[in-house]
Design a protein around this motif. Sequence first.
Motif, PDB file in Angstrom:
ATOM      1  N   GLY A  24      -4.077  17.088   2.700  1.00 31.25           N
ATOM      2  CA  GLY A  24      -5.001  16.464   1.758  1.00 31.25           C
ATOM      3  C   GLY A  24      -4.268  15.631   0.725  1.00 31.25           C
ATOM      4  N   LYS A  25      -3.180  16.158   0.192  1.00 37.10           N
ATOM      5  CA  LYS A  25      -2.390  15.418  -0.805  1.00 37.10           C
ATOM      6  C   LYS A  25      -1.730  14.200  -0.168  1.00 37.10           C
ATOM      7  N   SER A  26      -1.311  14.350   1.085  1.00 35.15           N
ATOM      8  CA  SER A  26      -0.691  13.228   1.799  1.00 35.15           C
ATOM      9  C   SER A  26      -1.683  12.077   1.941  1.00 35.15           C
ATOM     10  N   PHE A  27      -2.920  12.396   2.332  1.00 34.12           N
ATOM     11  CA  PHE A  27      -3.929  11.339   2.460  1.00 34.12           C
ATOM     12  C   PHE A  27      -4.257  10.742   1.091  1.00 34.12           C
ATOM     13  N   TYR A  28      -4.342  11.568   0.069  1.00 30.40           N
ATOM     14  CA  TYR A  28      -4.644  11.092  -1.286  1.00 30.40           C
ATOM     15  C   TYR A  28      -3.610  10.064  -1.747  1.00 30.40           C
ATOM     16  N   ASN A  29      -2.323  10.366  -1.514  1.00 30.21           N
ATOM     17  CA  ASN A  29      -1.253   9.434  -1.913  1.00 30.21           C
ATOM     18  C   ASN A  29      -1.347   8.133  -1.132  1.00 30.21           C
ATOM     19  N   PHE A  30      -1.649   8.250   0.165  1.00 28.31           N
ATOM     20  CA  PHE A  30      -1.836   7.061   0.991  1.00 28.31           C
ATOM     21  C   PHE A  30      -3.006   6.220   0.467  1.00 28.31           C
ATOM     22  N   ALA A  31      -4.132   6.864   0.199  1.00 28.19           N
ATOM     23  CA  ALA A  31      -5.337   6.153  -0.222  1.00 28.19           C
ATOM     24  C   ALA A  31      -5.158   5.479  -1.582  1.00 28.19           C
ATOM     25  N   GLN A  32      -4.446   6.133  -2.469  1.00 30.98           N
ATOM     26  CA  GLN A  32      -4.211   5.518  -3.776  1.00 30.98           C
ATOM     27  C   GLN A  32      -3.461   4.194  -3.648  1.00 30.98           C
ATOM     28  N   LYS A  33      -2.571   4.118  -2.683  1.00 26.62           N
ATOM     29  CA  LYS A  33      -1.770   2.904  -2.492  1.00 26.62           C
ATOM     30  C   LYS A  33      -2.509   1.835  -1.698  1.00 26.62           C
ATOM     31  N   TYR A  34      -3.181   2.242  -0.616  1.00 32.17           N
ATOM     32  CA  TYR A  34      -3.745   1.279   0.320  1.00 32.17           C
ATOM     33  C   TYR A  34      -5.251   1.073   0.174  1.00 32.17           C
ATOM     34  N   LEU A  35      -5.938   1.961  -0.557  1.00 27.41           N
ATOM     35  CA  LEU A  35      -7.381   1.847  -0.718  1.00 27.41           C
ATOM     36  C   LEU A  35      -7.751   1.883  -2.201  1.00 27.41           C
ATOM     37  N   PRO A  36      -7.241   0.940  -2.972  1.00 30.22           N
ATOM     38  CA  PRO A  36      -7.449   0.986  -4.431  1.00 30.22           C
ATOM     39  C   PRO A  36      -8.902   0.885  -4.860  1.00 30.22           C
ATOM     40  N   GLY A  37      -9.748   0.284  -4.019  1.00 30.79           N
ATOM     41  CA  GLY A  37     -11.147   0.133  -4.397  1.00 30.79           C
ATOM     42  C   GLY A  37     -12.054   1.251  -3.926  1.00 30.79           C
ATOM     43  N   THR A  38     -11.468   2.269  -3.304  1.00 33.87           N
ATOM     44  CA  THR A  38     -12.255   3.373  -2.741  1.00 33.87           C
ATOM     45  C   THR A  38     -12.282   4.562  -3.699  1.00 33.87           C
ATOM     46  N   GLU A  39     -13.453   5.126  -3.913  1.00 31.92           N
ATOM     47  CA  GLU A  39     -13.575   6.332  -4.737  1.00 31.92           C
ATOM     48  C   GLU A  39     -13.082   7.534  -3.929  1.00 31.92           C
ATOM     49  N   GLU A 141       4.786   4.344   6.765  1.00 25.15           N
ATOM     50  CA  GLU A 141       5.546   3.125   6.497  1.00 25.15           C
ATOM     51  C   GLU A 141       6.826   3.051   7.323  1.00 25.15           C
ATOM     52  N   GLU A 142       7.227   4.162   7.937  1.00 26.05           N
ATOM     53  CA  GLU A 142       8.420   4.164   8.792  1.00 26.05           C
ATOM     54  C   GLU A 142       8.089   3.769  10.230  1.00 26.05           C
ATOM     55  N   ILE A 143       6.807   3.664  10.552  1.00 24.86           N
ATOM     56  CA  ILE A 143       6.401   3.420  11.929  1.00 24.86           C
ATOM     57  C   ILE A 143       6.313   1.925  12.217  1.00 24.86           C
ATOM     58  N   SER A 144       7.108   1.486  13.196  1.00 22.18           N
ATOM     59  CA  SER A 144       7.013   0.122  13.706  1.00 22.18           C
ATOM     60  C   SER A 144       6.430   0.181  15.110  1.00 22.18           C
ATOM     61  N   ALA A 145       6.300  -0.959  15.747  1.00 29.62           N
ATOM     62  CA  ALA A 145       5.735  -0.996  17.097  1.00 29.62           C
ATOM     63  C   ALA A 145       6.622  -0.280  18.112  1.00 29.62           C
ATOM     64  N   GLU A 146       7.921  -0.129  17.790  1.00 28.42           N
ATOM     65  CA  GLU A 146       8.867   0.510  18.712  1.00 28.42           C
ATOM     66  C   GLU A 146       9.023   2.003  18.453  1.00 28.42           C
ATOM     67  N   THR A 147       8.368   2.534  17.455  1.00 25.90           N
ATOM     68  CA  THR A 147       8.566   3.932  17.070  1.00 25.90           C
ATOM     69  C   THR A 147       7.825   4.890  17.987  1.00 25.90           C
ATOM     70  N   ASN A 148       8.539   5.898  18.459  1.00 28.25           N
ATOM     71  CA  ASN A 148       7.902   7.012  19.153  1.00 28.25           C
ATOM     72  C   ASN A 148       7.483   8.037  18.103  1.00 28.25           C
ATOM     73  N   ILE A 149       6.236   8.467  18.162  1.00 28.11           N
ATOM     74  CA  ILE A 149       5.721   9.451  17.206  1.00 28.11           C
ATOM     75  C   ILE A 149       5.586  10.780  17.942  1.00 28.11           C
ATOM     76  N   VAL A 150       6.478  11.711  17.636  1.00 32.62           N
ATOM     77  CA  VAL A 150       6.458  13.023  18.279  1.00 32.62           C
ATOM     78  C   VAL A 150       5.691  13.971  17.370  1.00 32.62           C
TER      79      VAL A 150
END
Length: 409
Positions: A24-39, A141-150
């Motif tokens: 929950g905190k991880s999403f909150y930090n993400f949203a604060q940065k990328y969704l500034p207009g969202t409540e 932010e570390e994920i590029s098109a070449e990144t494998n996500i395990v």
Amino acid sequence: MLKNLVSDLKQYKSIGIFGFGVEGKSFYNFAQKYLPGTELVIIDKNHPSCDENYLKKLDAVELVIKSPGISLYNLGIEHTSYNFSSTTELLLKHFKHQIIGVTGTKGKSTLVTLIDSLLKNAGKKSILCGNIGIPAFDMLEEISAETNIVMELSSHQLLHATHSPHIAILTNLFEEHLDYYKDVHEYYEAKFNIYRYQSKKDIFIYNLGQKLERGYNVFDNELKFSVDFSLQNGFIHKSTLQILEKLKEILALGDEAYMQALNTFQTLPHRMEFVKEIQGVSYINDSIATIPQATIEAVKILKNVDTLIIGGNDRGVHYEVLIDFLLTSDVANIILFSDTGKKIYDALHVKEKQKNLFLQKNLQESVKKAYNIARKIVLFSPAASSFNEYKNFAERGDEFKRVVNQLKG
């Protein structure tokens, strides 16, 4: 991919974060940065902004990001009542083709650690995230098109998922988490979501050795591979090698990377972890063992266990298989504590007169009792979850190690 994820979420004017723990905190930090207009509305009974009527906040938001630790079943909430999603669902939706997902009752953490090591040793970009401890949204932010996500994926993370990873691995299934689901079948069905929404060109590695009342019968993959898995508990079993060899072949990785991954692998904490030797007796921390089958496997692997410590939170799991195993095992001293310890003690006390049975108050007293009677190996493999006394299995394992390290040598 990140751009599409952000665009997807920007359609919502208000988003509820249901459960303000790690994810929950991880999403909150993400949203604060990328969704500034969202409540952003935090919905958590333990948060200062919430009171006993905190669930009413669900009605005030357009989208609910639910944390995996929250059981809708226990709250009496239907999944269809609100527009629920999760960080796992969002990642699977927008990064599917880069994800290697692993689920199963046991063996997930060992396997994903090895897969991540294999990829990195082969010079591939890889991140390790999910249930193993690092929230995926912390690493976007570390994920590029070449990144494998395990990703290590728990049943809680997969429950109600409608997307599956490109490469899905299902290790094994045993009764667990029956305090979270309405029955064992719902738990199994959650696990099956790891492959349920794959396409024919996706890859599914699975175990058909187990016979379940509801089997693995919901896939159309052209690329599917059956492996005879066994429990892993920190050791590299033949089944794990089969998986790595198959992935090496699928991803066209070299033999050198494969051998390096194996040679540099170290047992993860709380998984058959050697703690200390005291007066010729070895103390082993296997706090990760939260089901009877894991404890049975640990005893079989170590072979010379003469003292076993068992006990934890009662989640309705059946213990007959463990009781029957202990009756015929070479374990002489069985030390039991907590809710499940009392249940197993009562069952063994009726059936067994040759074993030395000890019912103790808690883990600390159990370790002290083991110190006085053990001659070869003390194995702490609780066969139960920890949530009635500890935050998680890691905290419980740390407590075992702390008490052992205080014993006099």
